[in-house]
Design an enzyme around this catalytic site. Sequence first.
Site, PDB file in Angstrom:
ATOM      1  N   CYS A   1      -6.430  -5.141  -8.114  1.00  0.00           N
ATOM      2  CA  CYS A   1      -6.188  -4.634  -6.548  1.00  0.00           C
ATOM      3  C   CYS A   1      -5.675  -5.708  -5.621  1.00  0.00           C
ATOM      4  O   CYS A   1      -5.066  -5.650  -4.769  1.00  0.00           O
ATOM      5  CB  CYS A   1      -7.281  -4.137  -5.983  1.00  0.00           C
ATOM      6  SG  CYS A   1      -8.933  -5.024  -5.932  1.00  0.00           S
ATOM      7  N   HIS A   2      -5.891  -6.999  -6.183  1.00  0.00           N
ATOM      8  CA  HIS A   2      -5.313  -8.115  -5.444  1.00  0.00           C
ATOM      9  C   HIS A   2      -3.838  -8.325  -5.276  1.00  0.00           C
ATOM     10  O   HIS A   2      -3.057  -8.903  -4.725  1.00  0.00           O
ATOM     11  CB  HIS A   2      -6.063  -9.649  -5.939  1.00  0.00           C
ATOM     12  CG  HIS A   2      -5.516  -9.951  -7.488  1.00  0.00           C
ATOM     13  ND1 HIS A   2      -6.265  -9.301  -8.367  1.00  0.00           N
ATOM     14  CD2 HIS A   2      -4.387 -10.598  -7.925  1.00  0.00           C
ATOM     15  CE1 HIS A   2      -5.674  -9.745  -9.612  1.00  0.00           C
ATOM     16  NE2 HIS A   2      -4.645 -10.672  -9.163  1.00  0.00           N
TER      17      HIS A   2
ATOM     18  N   TYR B   1       0.892  -1.200   0.048  1.00  0.00           N
ATOM     19  CA  TYR B   1       0.126   0.228   0.140  1.00  0.00           C
ATOM     20  C   TYR B   1       0.761   1.168   0.134  1.00  0.00           C
ATOM     21  O   TYR B   1       0.592   2.172  -0.711  1.00  0.00           O
ATOM     22  CB  TYR B   1      -0.963   0.059   1.177  1.00  0.00           C
ATOM     23  CG  TYR B   1      -1.960  -0.920   1.193  1.00  0.00           C
ATOM     24  CD1 TYR B   1      -3.134  -0.936   0.275  1.00  0.00           C
ATOM     25  CD2 TYR B   1      -1.880  -2.213   1.976  1.00  0.00           C
ATOM     26  CE1 TYR B   1      -3.988  -2.079   0.272  1.00  0.00           C
ATOM     27  CE2 TYR B   1      -2.878  -3.135   1.852  1.00  0.00           C
ATOM     28  CZ  TYR B   1      -3.890  -2.950   1.003  1.00  0.00           C
ATOM     29  OH  TYR B   1      -4.856  -3.999   0.931  1.00  0.00           O
TER      30      TYR B   1
ATOM     31  N   ASN C   1     -12.442  -0.472  -5.495  1.00  0.00           N
ATOM     32  CA  ASN C   1     -12.067  -0.985  -6.916  1.00  0.00           C
ATOM     33  C   ASN C   1     -13.324  -1.914  -7.283  1.00  0.00           C
ATOM     34  O   ASN C   1     -13.530  -3.113  -6.927  1.00  0.00           O
ATOM     35  CB  ASN C   1     -10.957  -1.370  -7.143  1.00  0.00           C
ATOM     36  CG  ASN C   1     -10.423  -2.269  -8.452  1.00  0.00           C
ATOM     37  OD1 ASN C   1     -10.925  -1.537  -9.389  1.00  0.00           O
ATOM     38  ND2 ASN C   1      -9.959  -3.480  -8.366  1.00  0.00           N
TER      39      ASN C   1
ATOM     40  N   GLU D   1      -0.842 -16.273 -10.592  1.00  0.00           N
ATOM     41  CA  GLU D   1       0.069 -15.452 -11.341  1.00  0.00           C
ATOM     42  C   GLU D   1       1.511 -15.345 -11.062  1.00  0.00           C
ATOM     43  O   GLU D   1       2.495 -14.722 -11.285  1.00  0.00           O
ATOM     44  CB  GLU D   1      -0.208 -13.926 -11.063  1.00  0.00           C
ATOM     45  CG  GLU D   1      -1.824 -13.363 -11.522  1.00  0.00           C
ATOM     46  CD  GLU D   1      -2.341 -12.239 -11.101  1.00  0.00           C
ATOM     47  OE1 GLU D   1      -1.314 -11.414 -10.391  1.00  0.00           O
ATOM     48  OE2 GLU D   1      -3.515 -11.832 -11.388  1.00  0.00           O
TER      49      GLU D   1
END
Length: 179
Positions: free
Chosen positions: A144-145, A113, A136, A171
């Site tokens: 946003c993850h 953040y 979001n 990912e």
Amino acid sequence: MTDQLPSPTDPSATIQTLDSPDGPFTVLEDHEGRVLASGWTDDSAQLLARLADRYRPGHVSEGRVASADAVEAYYAGEVEHAMRVPVRQYGTELFTEGWHQLRAIPAGSVLTYTELAAAMGRPGAVRAAASVCARNAPALFVPCHRVLRSDGTLGGFAWGLDVKRALLERESVGVTALV
């Protein structure tokens, strides 16, 4: 592409729920195929609640959404297809910049953040960066993850930490040590 306009030009939208390895994934798109909201639910009311009242479409019909192929590609291992899907988000200049910065985080990478706040040009605005993620609406398409707490833990996610962890693992972000 994030489009910031004061109100929808057409109050109609299409919604579709797709099967995913992380559970049902529902997408709401405007009449031009831009994702307004998406998330891991089959409850359309829960998804619509992610939008402020004034930006909710007046009419929602079930049908095939343009982004369905990108969702399928994402789950087939081609995760960057989701970043090319057009979205429409409504917010201040700060939020718009934050959402833009979220889309710039490559798959396989994460920001904290604090790092997101710096990327937004507001290094002291860590709470605002967290709010950018919390507000979001087009999850997956605006990733946003990919934002974690400064200690490396997952932090929050509107669709649950199990989904966030699974997305990051998919990912290729090593999250086995993350709480």
